[in-house]
Scaffold this active site. Structure first.
Site, PDB file in Angstrom:
ATOM      1  N   ARG A 144       1.230  15.097   4.687  1.00 54.32           N
ATOM      2  CA  ARG A 144       0.629  13.773   5.298  1.00 54.32           C
ATOM      3  C   ARG A 144       1.468  13.399   6.323  1.00 54.32           C
ATOM      4  NH1 ARG A 144      -0.862   8.933   1.470  1.00 54.32           N
ATOM      5  NH2 ARG A 144      -2.563   8.652   3.114  1.00 54.32           N
ATOM      6  N   GLN A 183      -7.414   0.871  -2.712  1.00 55.12           N
ATOM      7  CA  GLN A 183      -5.698   0.647  -3.035  1.00 55.12           C
ATOM      8  C   GLN A 183      -5.689  -0.746  -3.602  1.00 55.12           C
ATOM      9  OE1 GLN A 183      -6.725   2.523  -0.637  1.00 55.12           O
ATOM     10  NE2 GLN A 183      -5.247   3.957  -0.339  1.00 55.12           N
ATOM     11  N   ASP A 204       3.528   1.944   7.029  1.00 55.06           N
ATOM     12  CA  ASP A 204       4.005   3.558   6.819  1.00 55.06           C
ATOM     13  C   ASP A 204       4.818   3.961   7.715  1.00 55.06           C
ATOM     14  OD1 ASP A 204       1.179   2.399   5.827  1.00 55.06           O
ATOM     15  OD2 ASP A 204       2.118   4.442   4.533  1.00 55.06           O
TER      16      ASP A 204
HETATM   17  C1  LIG Z   1       4.192   0.820   0.773  1.00 58.53           C
HETATM   18  S1  LIG Z   1       3.166   1.868   1.621  1.00 58.53           S
HETATM   19  C2  LIG Z   1       2.445   0.733   2.936  1.00 58.53           C
HETATM   20  C3  LIG Z   1       1.015   0.558   2.327  1.00 58.53           C
HETATM   21  O1  LIG Z   1       0.704  -0.831   2.721  1.00 58.53           O
HETATM   22  C4  LIG Z   1       0.055   1.325   2.598  1.00 58.53           C
HETATM   23  O2  LIG Z   1      -0.389   1.659   3.830  1.00 58.53           O
HETATM   24  C5  LIG Z   1      -0.024   2.340   1.587  1.00 58.53           C
HETATM   25  O3  LIG Z   1       0.023   2.343   0.555  1.00 58.53           O
HETATM   26  C6  LIG Z   1      -0.104   3.664   2.203  1.00 58.53           C
HETATM   27  O4  LIG Z   1      -1.295   4.370   1.961  1.00 58.53           O
HETATM   28  P1  LIG Z   1      -1.734   5.421   0.997  1.00 58.53           P
HETATM   29  O5  LIG Z   1      -2.867   6.010   1.800  1.00 58.53           O
HETATM   30  O6  LIG Z   1      -2.216   4.911  -0.114  1.00 58.53           O
HETATM   31  O7  LIG Z   1      -0.591   6.302   0.697  1.00 58.53           O
END
Ligand SMILES: CSC[C@@H](O)[C@@H](O)C(=O)COP(=O)(O)O
Length: 459
Positions: free
Chosen positions: A208, A324, A365
């Protein structure tokens, strides 16, 4: 409110299966449905083991155990595997997700591959682990860690850095036929082991593109293995060093999250004092315990503040398209005993207009050098609303989420995900735009909270 963090399951951990060597241990992954309640070894709930206790000899088979977050909230189930390919698959398919959690998963995948090589097993790719990486689009274009080449990334140099006794990368890394002689040779040749581990690390880091924690942790794993080999360790000893590193990363992440929580609670305290009451907090996506090794980043702030009585309620955006917020944040907060109200993504403005939100706390992220922060798609809209309605907007993330090689948010690669997440059955003539993340400019962020303290990018 009394918090029940002991009800939160551990997102990802590693374990050894006593009395079995990797060669003897079955390669199949097992998915265990967790019992409703179970004591974890170190706080929180853990999955039932696939077998054996935690005592380990050299080369006892390590396993990575992860909650299968695709099955929440309906079912709390774990994936337990000794196959690095399955860990990569879990990252790609969001079985394990959240920036810090996929960092741990990345390091753990490299560790499993190291054990596989050290035991003389084939490293042929399996499943969809070699499937092409997610596409990126727009100005935030670079995708792979190698292409990105930043200070906190797995750089091409790191992939190519060989122990002095090693041959070239190509003569080793690409000999990856199932069961071939090179597979067993890697167990006795540090050079071959290093080359092939590097090959795996590259695939893991590219699973990713947006959360920098993944390539950061994979980089640490690769560096640990290469350093061990340079110091004269055998491939088996290097694999053992990676097991210890994975355990350390898990412990580090929890400690960082608890520090983030304390730092964030200190920011919320004056807001609650000014209001004369506890706060209503809005969050987006899941930056909770589920997104980390334990405790969470944005929700770590919530948990620490809740311990002090500073939190009245959390409003959780559902977070389309993968949900999520609805599936994970709402579930996690309810389980931890924090009052939570689930809202659709288009309801935040209305709540803010009514003065019902005192602060927004989200995760990140990847954070650029200037404080621009990439987070789950929809975060930017919430930040714009918060500015309009005068609600402070906080970002909580570990230092490993900061990427100094990205000068601004436009340098951050944005993952484009499958159209089916938005539109399960295609409609002829309809295109789908599905970026997984957006970038909130630093100017809209009141403060960024890390384990080291509070950063106000504007100042
Ligand atoms: C603690 S990671 C940051 C989050 O707010 C968020 O963007 C996240 O969970 C990342 O997305 P995901 O696609 O579920 O991996």
């Amino acid at each position: 409110m009394s918090l029940h963090l002991e009800n939160l399951p551990r997102t990802i951990y590693v374990e050894r299966v006593a009395g079995e060597t990797l060669a003897e241990h079955g390669r199949e992954a097992c998915a265990d449905t967790a019992p409703a309640e179970r004591e974890a070894p170190v706080g929180g709930l853990a999955a039932p083991s696939c077998g054996g206790s935690a005592s380990a000899n050299l080369l006892a088979a390590p396993r990575v155990v992860m909650i299968d977050q695709r099955r929440l909230p309906g079912e709390l189930a774990w994936i337990s595997t000794d196959d690095w390919r399955q860990v990569v698959d879990a990252v790609k398919t969001l079985a394990v997700r959240g920036a810090p959690a996929i960092g741990v998963a990345g390091a753990a995948a490299v560790m499993l591959a190291a054990f596989e090589l050290a035991a003389g097993r084939s490293l042929a790719p399996a499943g969809n682990c070699d499937a092409s990486r997610p596409a990126a689009e727009g100005r935030n274009t670079p995708v792979s860690a190698e292409e990105h080449g930043g200070a906190t990334q797995v750089t091409a140099e790191k992939y190519d850095e060989l122990p002095s006794s090693a041959g070239t990368r190509d003569d080793a890394a690409h000999q990856v036929a199932p069961g071939d002689e090179a597979s067993s040779a890697a167990s006795s040749s540090p050079a071959l082991f290093a080359a092939r581990l590097r090959h795996v690390a590259r695939q893991v880091a590219e699973a990713r593109p947006t959360a920098v924690n993944l390539s950061w942790a994979v980089g640490r794993a690769l560096e640990t293995a290469l350093e061990a080999l340079k110091a004269g360790d055998t491939p088996q000893q290097a694999a053992e060093a990676l097991y210890k590193l994975t355990e350390a990363l898990i412990a580090e992440d929890e400690a960082a999250n608890r520090a983030i929580g304390a730092n964030g609670a200190a920011l919320l305290r004056p807001l609650a004092q000014a209001k004369g009451a506890s706060l209503n907090i809005l969050t987006h996506c899941n930056a909770g315990s589920l997104a980390t090794a334990f405790y969470g980043t944005a929700l770590g702030v919530v948990y620490a503040a809740a311990e002090e009585g500073l939190v009245a309620r959390v409003y959780a955006d559902e977070t389309r398209p993968v949900g999520q917020g609805a599936r994970l944040t709402a579930w996690e907060l309810a389980r931890a005993g924090v009052p939570v109200t689930l809202i659709c993504d288009n309801m935040a403005a209305s709540l803010m207009a009514q003065g019902r939100i005192d602060a927004v706390v989200v995760g990140a992220d990847r954070i650029a050098a200037n404080g621009d922060a990439a987070n789950k798609i929809g975060t930017l809209g919430v930040a714009v609303l918060a500015r309009h309605f005068g609600v402070p907007f906080f970002v909580a993330a570990p230092e490993s989420t900061r990427d100094g090689s990205c000068a601004t948010g436009t340098d951050i690669p944005i993952e484009q995900r499958s159209a089916t997440e938005v539109l399960p059955s295609p409609i002829e003539g309809v295109e789908v735009f599905n970026p997984a993340f957006d970038v909130t400019p630093a100017a809209l962020i009141a403060a960024i909270v890390t384990e080291k303290g509070v950063w106000k990018p504007e100042h």
